[in-house]
Scaffold this motif. Sequence first.
Motif, PDB file in Angstrom:
ATOM      1  N   ASN A   1    -117.115 -47.910 -64.532  1.00  0.00           N
ATOM      2  CA  ASN A   1    -116.210 -47.659 -63.261  1.00  0.00           C
ATOM      3  C   ASN A   1    -116.063 -49.005 -62.251  1.00  0.00           C
ATOM      4  N   PRO A   2    -116.469 -50.534 -62.473  1.00  0.00           N
ATOM      5  CA  PRO A   2    -116.384 -51.325 -61.936  1.00  0.00           C
ATOM      6  C   PRO A   2    -114.742 -51.971 -61.102  1.00  0.00           C
ATOM      7  N   ILE A   3    -114.959 -51.976 -60.128  1.00  0.00           N
ATOM      8  CA  ILE A   3    -114.675 -52.543 -59.034  1.00  0.00           C
ATOM      9  C   ILE A   3    -113.629 -53.908 -59.137  1.00  0.00           C
ATOM     10  N   ILE A   4    -112.793 -54.810 -58.430  1.00  0.00           N
ATOM     11  CA  ILE A   4    -112.683 -55.781 -59.169  1.00  0.00           C
ATOM     12  C   ILE A   4    -111.960 -57.123 -58.536  1.00  0.00           C
ATOM     13  N   ASN A   5    -112.445 -57.675 -57.372  1.00  0.00           N
ATOM     14  CA  ASN A   5    -111.040 -58.295 -56.711  1.00  0.00           C
ATOM     15  C   ASN A   5    -111.608 -59.134 -56.771  1.00  0.00           C
ATOM     16  N   LEU A   6    -109.483 -59.431 -56.817  1.00  0.00           N
ATOM     17  CA  LEU A   6    -110.120 -61.305 -57.467  1.00  0.00           C
ATOM     18  C   LEU A   6    -108.700 -62.024 -56.751  1.00  0.00           C
ATOM     19  N   ARG A   7    -108.923 -63.118 -55.837  1.00  0.00           N
ATOM     20  CA  ARG A   7    -108.057 -63.945 -55.352  1.00  0.00           C
ATOM     21  C   ARG A   7    -107.883 -65.963 -55.638  1.00  0.00           C
TER      22      ARG A   7
ATOM     23  N   LYS B   1    -114.631 -56.386 -70.321  1.00  0.00           N
ATOM     24  CA  LYS B   1    -115.853 -57.500 -70.164  1.00  0.00           C
ATOM     25  C   LYS B   1    -116.480 -56.647 -69.375  1.00  0.00           C
ATOM     26  N   ILE B   2    -116.651 -56.498 -67.905  1.00  0.00           N
ATOM     27  CA  ILE B   2    -118.203 -55.770 -67.440  1.00  0.00           C
ATOM     28  C   ILE B   2    -117.925 -54.262 -67.677  1.00  0.00           C
ATOM     29  N   ALA B   3    -116.990 -53.316 -67.881  1.00  0.00           N
ATOM     30  CA  ALA B   3    -117.410 -52.399 -67.768  1.00  0.00           C
ATOM     31  C   ALA B   3    -118.265 -51.395 -69.292  1.00  0.00           C
ATOM     32  N   MET B   4    -118.731 -53.227 -70.258  1.00  0.00           N
ATOM     33  CA  MET B   4    -120.055 -52.528 -70.563  1.00  0.00           C
ATOM     34  C   MET B   4    -121.236 -52.848 -70.557  1.00  0.00           C
ATOM     35  N   PHE B   5    -121.190 -53.323 -69.017  1.00  0.00           N
ATOM     36  CA  PHE B   5    -122.170 -53.241 -67.911  1.00  0.00           C
ATOM     37  C   PHE B   5    -122.582 -51.832 -67.616  1.00  0.00           C
ATOM     38  N   ILE B   6    -120.930 -51.962 -66.785  1.00  0.00           N
ATOM     39  CA  ILE B   6    -120.967 -51.683 -65.656  1.00  0.00           C
ATOM     40  C   ILE B   6    -119.535 -50.409 -65.071  1.00  0.00           C
TER      41      ILE B   6
ATOM     42  N   ALA C   1    -119.850 -52.002 -57.158  1.00  0.00           N
ATOM     43  CA  ALA C   1    -119.560 -50.826 -57.914  1.00  0.00           C
ATOM     44  C   ALA C   1    -120.713 -50.165 -57.014  1.00  0.00           C
ATOM     45  N   GLU C   2    -120.377 -48.456 -57.399  1.00  0.00           N
ATOM     46  CA  GLU C   2    -120.891 -47.498 -56.522  1.00  0.00           C
ATOM     47  C   GLU C   2    -122.324 -47.515 -56.421  1.00  0.00           C
ATOM     48  N   ASP C   3    -123.338 -48.569 -57.395  1.00  0.00           N
ATOM     49  CA  ASP C   3    -124.560 -48.714 -56.859  1.00  0.00           C
ATOM     50  C   ASP C   3    -124.720 -50.286 -56.360  1.00  0.00           C
ATOM     51  N   PRO C   4    -124.369 -50.874 -55.943  1.00  0.00           N
ATOM     52  CA  PRO C   4    -124.296 -52.637 -55.025  1.00  0.00           C
ATOM     53  C   PRO C   4    -124.965 -53.071 -56.168  1.00  0.00           C
ATOM     54  N   GLU C   5    -126.170 -52.929 -55.771  1.00  0.00           N
ATOM     55  CA  GLU C   5    -127.691 -53.680 -56.983  1.00  0.00           C
ATOM     56  C   GLU C   5    -127.388 -53.611 -58.311  1.00  0.00           C
ATOM     57  N   ILE C   6    -126.222 -53.042 -58.845  1.00  0.00           N
ATOM     58  CA  ILE C   6    -126.333 -53.510 -60.238  1.00  0.00           C
ATOM     59  C   ILE C   6    -124.870 -53.945 -60.240  1.00  0.00           C
ATOM     60  N   ALA C   7    -123.701 -54.363 -59.478  1.00  0.00           N
ATOM     61  CA  ALA C   7    -122.889 -55.604 -59.574  1.00  0.00           C
ATOM     62  C   ALA C   7    -123.240 -56.585 -58.812  1.00  0.00           C
ATOM     63  N   ILE C   8    -124.827 -57.264 -58.331  1.00  0.00           N
ATOM     64  CA  ILE C   8    -125.533 -58.486 -57.818  1.00  0.00           C
ATOM     65  C   ILE C   8    -125.460 -59.245 -59.246  1.00  0.00           C
ATOM     66  N   PRO C   9    -125.664 -59.051 -60.016  1.00  0.00           N
ATOM     67  CA  PRO C   9    -125.819 -59.992 -61.402  1.00  0.00           C
ATOM     68  C   PRO C   9    -123.905 -60.695 -61.467  1.00  0.00           C
ATOM     69  N   PHE C  10    -123.809 -59.617 -61.781  1.00  0.00           N
ATOM     70  CA  PHE C  10    -122.044 -60.125 -61.512  1.00  0.00           C
ATOM     71  C   PHE C  10    -121.152 -60.843 -60.724  1.00  0.00           C
TER      72      PHE C  10
END
Length: 263
Positions: free
Chosen positions: A135-141, A128-133, A62-71
């Motif tokens: 414009n989240p950026i998600i990388n899946l591999r 699902k994550i957009a409810m909390f963050i 996310a733009e703010d890295p701290e917000i993305a940590i719990p996910f």
Amino acid sequence: MKYFFLLKKTIPFLFLVLFFSCASKKDIIYYQDIDTLQSQEKSTSYEIKIQPDDLLMIIVSAEDPEIAIPFNLTTLSIPTADRPDAIGQQSTQLYLVDANGFIDFPIVGKLKISGFTRSEVLKILQDKIAMFIKNPIINLRIMNFKYSVQGEVTAPGTYSVASERITLIEALSKAGDLTIYGKRNSILIIREIDGVKSYNRVDITKTEFINSPFYYLAQNDVVYIEPNKSRINSAAVGPNTGVIISISSLLITLITLIITFSK
């Protein structure tokens, strides 16, 4: 007279061995009708589907890295003698899709993702994550994409793939390609989707296979190359066919020389 009798017995055997050793051109060459195939403006699209036992790396930013940590699944590194500065560093962990097709995602909870394509799973996570963050950026591999090649190839075995897409031809090339004894018009592909196994035949001597659902392999596919008639017949004759031919040729030469000089 006995020389003629021996010659009469040897020559048919030689012809038999040579007949079974020969392979027809149409059984060997790939893409035999390629000149009749019209070029496509866009190649066949393909996306693999997530399956149970897939090992996934999912990173949320996310733009703010701290917000993305719990996910994100993370662990706190412990300092050691070799890495005294390791405290506070974090390493990403992986998600294993369970037998029922679920993963347990932080904050969001259990998500059913088996049977969905990578793009569809990203959309599910995004919603699902957009409810909390915002414009989240998600990388899946997928981290454990693999397939197996058996039968008449140079190097049979199980191969891992760094990417998430590989064609049947690329897979065969990694296995050293088919031997001259491989049956090219009936390649067996065993595929399991949602616990259901399917058995499919592919003919790579015809270019139509390029548009089939099996042009691209799915994770855990098994590719089996059957032996052709030449291999089966040579096995019946025995592994020493080459030696037999050499000895028979020498024998015929000797008989011919004896007959010539005995006149």
